[in-house]
Design an enzyme around this catalytic site. Sequence first.
Site, mmCIF file in Angstrom:
data_model
loop_
_atom_site.group_PDB
_atom_site.id
_atom_site.type_symbol
_atom_site.label_atom_id
_atom_site.label_comp_id
_atom_site.label_asym_id
_atom_site.label_seq_id
_atom_site.Cartn_x
_atom_site.Cartn_y
_atom_site.Cartn_z
ATOM 1 N N ARG A 126 0.842 -1.197 0.000
ATOM 2 C CA ARG A 126 0.000 0.000 0.000
ATOM 3 C C ARG A 126 0.874 1.243 0.000
ATOM 4 O O ARG A 126 1.720 1.431 0.864
ATOM 5 C CB ARG A 126 -0.926 0.014 1.217
ATOM 6 C CG ARG A 126 -1.942 1.143 1.146
ATOM 7 C CD ARG A 126 -2.925 1.092 2.297
ATOM 8 N NE ARG A 126 -3.939 2.120 2.137
ATOM 9 C CZ ARG A 126 -4.880 2.390 3.039
ATOM 10 N NH1 ARG A 126 -4.932 1.685 4.147
ATOM 11 N NH2 ARG A 126 -5.762 3.324 2.817
ATOM 12 N N GLY A 155 -1.289 -2.700 9.296
ATOM 13 C CA GLY A 155 -1.838 -1.683 10.188
ATOM 14 C C GLY A 155 -1.152 -0.341 10.083
ATOM 15 O O GLY A 155 -1.229 0.476 11.008
ATOM 16 N N GLU A 156 -0.492 -0.069 8.935
ATOM 17 C CA GLU A 156 0.211 1.209 8.804
ATOM 18 C C GLU A 156 -0.753 2.390 8.870
ATOM 19 O O GLU A 156 -0.419 3.455 9.380
ATOM 20 C CB GLU A 156 1.010 1.261 7.493
ATOM 21 C CG GLU A 156 1.825 2.540 7.359
ATOM 22 C CD GLU A 156 2.764 2.542 6.158
ATOM 23 O OE1 GLU A 156 3.147 3.646 5.730
ATOM 24 O OE2 GLU A 156 3.102 1.457 5.654
ATOM 25 N N ARG A 157 -1.981 2.209 8.364
ATOM 26 C CA ARG A 157 -2.946 3.314 8.414
ATOM 27 C C ARG A 157 -3.258 3.683 9.869
ATOM 28 O O ARG A 157 -3.335 4.861 10.230
ATOM 29 C CB ARG A 157 -4.229 2.922 7.671
ATOM 30 C CG ARG A 157 -5.252 4.042 7.541
ATOM 31 C CD ARG A 157 -6.405 3.602 6.645
ATOM 32 N NE ARG A 157 -7.223 2.586 7.303
ATOM 33 C CZ ARG A 157 -8.387 2.848 7.902
ATOM 34 N NH1 ARG A 157 -8.860 4.083 7.908
ATOM 35 N NH2 ARG A 157 -9.072 1.886 8.465
ATOM 36 N N ARG A 158 -3.462 2.660 10.729
ATOM 37 C CA ARG A 158 -3.707 2.918 12.138
ATOM 38 C C ARG A 158 -2.530 3.629 12.790
ATOM 39 O O ARG A 158 -2.695 4.532 13.619
ATOM 40 C CB ARG A 158 -3.966 1.583 12.863
ATOM 41 C CG ARG A 158 -5.411 1.175 12.893
ATOM 42 C CD ARG A 158 -5.556 -0.303 13.234
ATOM 43 N NE ARG A 158 -5.237 -1.125 12.077
ATOM 44 C CZ ARG A 158 -4.774 -2.353 12.159
ATOM 45 N NH1 ARG A 158 -4.553 -2.901 13.331
ATOM 46 N NH2 ARG A 158 -4.519 -3.029 11.071
#
Length: 290
Positions: A51, A91-94
Amino acid sequence: MSEETGKRRLGRGLAALIGEIDRPAEQQAPKARADGVVPIEMVVANPRNPRRTFGENDLTDLAQSIREHGVVQPVIVRPGRMDGTYEIIAGERRWRAAQRAGITQLPVLIREVDDRVALELAIVENVQRADLNPVEEAMGYQQLIDEHSYTQADLGQVIGKSRSHVANTLRLLKLPTIIQDMLTSGTLSAGHARTLVTAADPSGLAKRIVEEGLSVRQAEALAQAPKTETPAQTRANDNAKDADTLALEKLLSDQTGLRVTILHKEKGGEIKIAYRSLDQLDELCRRLQA
């Protein structure tokens, strides 16, 4: 355990490794128990994360939610280098939103996995949650093929998609950069883009699709039209060939169900197989792999 067996088992066990992550609130299972919390500055992004784009509005909304409720689902990480950091698997967005929210401690699930499994987990999580745009998804698949010798069938099994889905997605990487940019921005859908792979002028047709609001079926018809050979051209080409070549062409055409053309050159030659849709190409690939 062989590498092939490992891929099959991983395909069935990915959900257990990932947990129920980032589902919509109304569908959310009980939150996964974190292995612990770590200072957020000790968590670093994975440079190989498939992503690449994170919507500004989405991050702002998630940051606000984190301020009110905290980080509901832990970020999946693996031990990093000798400096004590942890590299994000999923979980990079978090993690990005938590930084915006001013969170200092991040709940994490720690997994001891190699580069191959880490990439699989990242791709599967994003694909299952539809977080990747079509180009990012294709690039993630290509990474597994290039770096870990995956076949399209392996990929389909591991990520829970059909082989034809994998093949169609990978074909998007053959398109010009301008069309890939349209896919990334959402200007063009993946369905439209797949029709452009065999078009004589993919960029021109992409522009026409957007300007005229063409359906996928209309785009497919336009993509196929320039590639048809006139009866006069067919007769001229056939008349120049000997009987053995024509017989071999017929044999191959009967076997594949597609028009096969054999062209002799001074040294060697080439075989051309004409298909009218991606479904026909998928069927040909299936026969060749049988």
